[in-house]
Design an enzyme around this catalytic site. Structure first.
Site, PDB file in Angstrom:
ATOM      1  NE  ARG A  48     -39.551  36.183 -22.897  1.00 24.48           N
ATOM      2  CZ  ARG A  48     -39.860  35.313 -22.168  1.00 24.48           C
ATOM      3  NH1 ARG A  48     -40.437  35.459 -20.979  1.00 24.48           N
ATOM      4  NH2 ARG A  48     -39.972  33.974 -22.468  1.00 24.48           N
ATOM      5  NE  ARG A  93     -42.876  37.174 -15.889  1.00 22.80           N
ATOM      6  CZ  ARG A  93     -42.418  35.956 -15.554  1.00 22.80           C
ATOM      7  NH1 ARG A  93     -43.229  35.487 -14.578  1.00 22.80           N
ATOM      8  NH2 ARG A  93     -41.790  35.470 -16.093  1.00 22.80           N
ATOM      9  NE  ARG A 115     -49.471  38.584 -17.421  1.00 17.37           N
ATOM     10  CZ  ARG A 115     -50.446  37.761 -16.468  1.00 17.37           C
ATOM     11  NH1 ARG A 115     -51.596  38.151 -16.303  1.00 17.37           N
ATOM     12  NH2 ARG A 115     -49.896  36.676 -16.292  1.00 17.37           N
ATOM     13  CG  ASP A 166     -44.965  32.713 -25.020  1.00 17.01           C
ATOM     14  OD1 ASP A 166     -44.380  33.381 -24.216  1.00 17.01           O
ATOM     15  OD2 ASP A 166     -44.861  31.400 -25.250  1.00 17.01           O
ATOM     16  CE1 TYR A 215     -41.384  25.990 -22.491  1.00 13.25           C
ATOM     17  CE2 TYR A 215     -40.437  26.703 -24.633  1.00 13.25           C
ATOM     18  CZ  TYR A 215     -40.404  26.863 -23.159  1.00 13.25           C
ATOM     19  OH  TYR A 215     -39.528  27.459 -22.573  1.00 13.25           O
TER      20      TYR A 215
END
Ligand code: 1CP
Length: 339
Positions: free
Chosen positions: A25, A29, A38, A74, A149
């Protein structure tokens, strides 16, 4: 064929240069420049814009000059053309129309990936233009992780619904997993055709399974995917979040590298799998400690591996939001100075 890099050499266990490092990652963020991007776009929009994808892939490369870049996307993105609707309202995914009965599986379709996901392949070509000499990692989620998911509809600690589903409906689940494995293999092949230098399967939730189920629902599908890609001659990486209970099982998965989570002793995996390379596995929360602590824990991993020619340094799971940038830099410097 392929590019010259310590990362690719390490995947094949023949790296004699510095120990390569990239960060799970690595775009995201914890980076102020990512948060700026973003502010202007939703996560789904970002994943569909080749320009923005190339920009956020390049951000951690500019800042840290890491040894590999990873495609920004993703694991759920490929489920959109399969017929699933999802958003990322608070960072994590939420699926509007999850699978709750075997009938729901019929809603999922195989599709023409090249046609339906051009933004991914355009992004890969753009990234390779910007950084032709850096290896680019293409990736997907494993069939079990995607099924988690699909069935749960969102993140969960134990994905109980998904675990129950495969036992309640084993035959239909097998159809679902075969479909996912087929689409995943086709998708990874197209990522490599567009310019990805290696492929990684994130088996983020396979580690919650019993050994019998891991063999059947995680290792089996991974083997199907990887063996379908054998002719591409690119390193194949399997990340397993909680690999410790299955080290003997992943030994037989047809791949060059095992990504090791932070709970597992990476030297134990390296010793048990002499034919494979290992990638990992600093606990991402260590980066919230002092610089000395980061250096000490990073060094401990580096020194634990007898054969550093087949080590790729990484975190043992994704880097967390608000991770101090100085800690990331200290980890990278420590790896760079090691040899
Ligand atoms: O540089 C990079 O590595 C970024 C590219 C990337 C990758 C490789 C993203 C962007 N997601 C992923 C893989 C991914 N997505 C995994 C496998 C790796 C892992 O185990 O962490 C998984 C399980 C997901 C699912 C997902 N998407 C989660 C986790 C939810 C949960 O159940 O805990 C989250 C938070 C997302 C959203 C997401 N994906 C990526 C980013 C940067 C974000 C946050 C969105 C944002 O607010 O910007």
């Amino acid at each position: 064929m392929g590019i010259k890099s310590t990362f690719i050499d390490a995947c094949y266990g023949r790296n004699e240069g510095h120990i390569p490092i990239w960060i799970m990652r690595q775009a995201g963020r914890y980076l102020p420049e990512y948060l700026e991007v973003r502010k202007k776009t939703t996560f789904n929009e970002l994943c569909r814009s080749p320009e923005l994808i190339a920009e956020v892939v390049d951000q951690p490369m500019r800042r840290f000059d890491l040894d590999a870049a990873i495609l920004f996307s993703d694991i759920l993105t490929m489920l959109d053309p399969m017929g699933m609707k999802f958003e990322f309202p608070d960072g994590g995914p939420v699926i509007e129309n999850p699978i709750s009965t075997p009938d729901d599986i019929k809603r999922l379709s195989e599709f023409d990936i090249a046609d339906k996901m051009p933004y991914v392949f355009d992004a890969i070509r753009k990234i390779k233009e910007i950084m032709p000499d850096k290896p680019l990692i293409g990736f997907v989620g494993s069939p079990f992780t995607l099924a988690c998911y699909l069935i749960e509809g969102k993140g969960s600690k134990n994905f109980d619904k998904a675990k129950k589903f495969i036992h309640q409906y084993p035959e239909e689940s097998e159809e679902l997993f075969n479909l996912l494995a087929k689409v995943i293999a086709d998708y990874l092949r197209l990522q490599v055709d567009a310019g990805a230098d290696t492929v990684q399967v994130f088996d983020s939730w396979g580690g919650i399974l019993s050994r019998d189920d891991y063999l059947n629902w995680s290792a089996g599908p991974a083997n199907k995917i990887f063996s379908a890609l054998r002719d591409l001659n690119v390193p194949r990486v399997l990340f397993v979040n909680n690999v410790a209970p299955y080290i003997d099982i992943v030994k037989d998965v047809e791949c060059e590298v095992i990504g090791v989570d932070y709970r597992t002793d990476i030297s134990e995996v390296a010793n048990a799998l002499p034919g494979k390379s290992v990638q990992g596995n600093l606990d991402p929360s260590v980066l919230f400690g002092t610089t000395e602590h980061v250096i000490e824990r990073t060094t401990r991993i580096l020194e634990s591996i007898d054969d550093p020619n087949r080590l790729i340094f990484n975190l043992g799971h994704g880097i967390q939001p608000k991770t101090p940038i100085e800690s990331v830099q200290a980890m990278i410097d420590t790896v760079r100075k090691f040899r």
